[in-house]
Motif scaffolding. Structure first.
Motif, PDB file in Angstrom:
ATOM      1  N   THR A 154       0.807  -1.218   0.000  1.00 12.29           N
ATOM      2  CA  THR A 154       0.000   0.000   0.000  1.00 12.29           C
ATOM      3  C   THR A 154       0.843   1.273   0.000  1.00 12.29           C
ATOM      4  OG1 THR A 154      -0.152  -0.004   2.418  1.00 12.29           O
ATOM      5  CG2 THR A 154      -1.929  -1.104   1.195  1.00 12.29           C
ATOM      6  N   HIS A 155       2.102   1.190   0.403  1.00  9.60           N
ATOM      7  CA  HIS A 155       2.895   2.410   0.538  1.00  9.60           C
ATOM      8  C   HIS A 155       4.166   2.459  -0.310  1.00  9.60           C
ATOM      9  CE1 HIS A 155       0.208   3.225   3.845  1.00  9.60           C
ATOM     10  NE2 HIS A 155       0.687   4.452   3.865  1.00  9.60           N
ATOM     11  N   TYR A 156       4.501   1.390  -0.973  1.00  6.81           N
ATOM     12  CA  TYR A 156       5.719   1.395  -1.781  1.00  6.81           C
ATOM     13  C   TYR A 156       5.666   2.509  -2.829  1.00  6.81           C
ATOM     14  CZ  TYR A 156       9.527  -0.145  -4.757  1.00  6.81           C
ATOM     15  OH  TYR A 156      10.674  -0.191  -5.488  1.00  6.81           O
ATOM     16  N   ASN A 157       4.558   2.591  -3.554  1.00 11.67           N
ATOM     17  CA  ASN A 157       4.425   3.649  -4.563  1.00 11.67           C
ATOM     18  C   ASN A 157       4.407   5.033  -3.933  1.00 11.67           C
ATOM     19  OD1 ASN A 157       4.474   1.968  -6.774  1.00 11.67           O
ATOM     20  ND2 ASN A 157       2.246   1.682  -6.788  1.00 11.67           N
ATOM     21  N   LYS A 158       3.865   5.131  -2.734  1.00 13.56           N
ATOM     22  CA  LYS A 158       3.834   6.425  -2.045  1.00 13.56           C
ATOM     23  C   LYS A 158       5.252   6.918  -1.754  1.00 13.56           C
ATOM     24  CE  LYS A 158       0.491   8.459   0.878  1.00 13.56           C
ATOM     25  NZ  LYS A 158      -0.595   8.273   1.798  1.00 13.56           N
ATOM     26  N   LEU A 159       6.147   6.009  -1.405  1.00 15.66           N
ATOM     27  CA  LEU A 159       7.547   6.388  -1.177  1.00 15.66           C
ATOM     28  C   LEU A 159       8.161   6.970  -2.449  1.00 15.66           C
ATOM     29  CD1 LEU A 159       8.852   3.336   0.890  1.00 15.66           C
ATOM     30  CD2 LEU A 159       8.500   5.659   1.734  1.00 15.66           C
ATOM     31  N   ILE A 160       7.840   6.378  -3.571  1.00 15.42           N
ATOM     32  CA  ILE A 160       8.383   6.843  -4.851  1.00 15.42           C
ATOM     33  C   ILE A 160       7.725   8.150  -5.284  1.00 15.42           C
ATOM     34  CG2 ILE A 160       8.609   6.283  -7.312  1.00 15.42           C
ATOM     35  CD1 ILE A 160       8.719   3.289  -6.374  1.00 15.42           C
ATOM     36  N   GLU A 161       6.398   8.188  -5.242  1.00 11.97           N
ATOM     37  CA  GLU A 161       5.655   9.366  -5.694  1.00 11.97           C
ATOM     38  C   GLU A 161       5.959  10.610  -4.864  1.00 11.97           C
ATOM     39  OE1 GLU A 161       1.618   8.045  -5.493  1.00 11.97           O
ATOM     40  OE2 GLU A 161       1.897   6.601  -7.122  1.00 11.97           O
ATOM     41  N   ASN A 162       6.205  10.452  -3.584  1.00  5.18           N
ATOM     42  CA  ASN A 162       6.434  11.589  -2.690  1.00  5.18           C
ATOM     43  C   ASN A 162       7.911  11.810  -2.370  1.00  5.18           C
ATOM     44  OD1 ASN A 162       3.653  12.255  -2.274  1.00  5.18           O
ATOM     45  ND2 ASN A 162       3.500  10.422  -1.013  1.00  5.18           N
TER      46      ASN A 162
END
Length: 176
Positions: A154-162
């Motif tokens: 749920t948060h892997y992409n959030k690390l990249i996007e942000n």
């Protein structure tokens, strides 16, 4: 870190001399512990000390330690997601009790939860009854632990996007 250690009165028992550093190094060596080499290692060791991992003598104490750590990692990630780095005491009590009940544990009284806050060394409480972590870096580090162990998908992409946001960037570095 030094300020938090002083506030929790851990350092008062150690003399501040080069001998102390040597003794700590020997302690690490004698117990076959690796001297922290990365920032993540330092934060991991530091949070373990503050949460009492070094004072665990039986399985129930280990369970309590793990529950406390997971509550703090979940709270840190919630704060990162919402970009709110303080939470009202009543909301914190509700957060902790929802966390515990969802996992089959008993809910805690406000006094019991306030004791967790005061003994943690990681959290502070303001006069307005708001709870926060003593350093922003704790939020980032503990969020990375929560993502790594429990919320990867749920948060892997959030690390990249942000990644251009400094707080998320620090979290990504801790995660890595």
């Amino acid at each position: 870190f030094i300020r938090i250690l002083r506030d929790s009165d851990i350092l008062s028992k150690l003399p501040t001399t080069p001998l102390t550093i040597s003794l700590l190094s020997l302690l690490y060596d004698e117990n076959n512990f690796e001297i922290p080499a990365t920032l993540s290692d330092i934060y991991e060791d530091f949070t373990n000390v503050l949460l009492g991992k070094l004072e665990i003598y039986n399985r129930s104490e280990l369970l309590i330690y793990n529950i406390k750590k997971r509550i703090f990692t979940s709270l840190a990630l919630k704060m990162m997601d919402e970009r709110e780095f303080e939470i009202e005491l009543k909301d914190f009590v509700e957060f902790v009790n929802n966390f515990l009940i969802a996992r089959g544990y008993q809910s805690q009284t406000q006094a019991e939860i306030q004791e967790i806050i005061e003994k943690s060394g990681l959290l502070y409480i303001t006069d307005k009854k708001e709870i926060g972590f003593k350093q922003q870096a704790f939020v980032e580090f503990l969020s990375s632990i929560e993502i790594y162990h429990h919320k990867r998908e749920t948060h892997y992409n959030k690390l990249i996007e942000n990644f251009n946001d400094v707080a998320w960037q620090n979290t990504a570095i801790f995660y890595a």
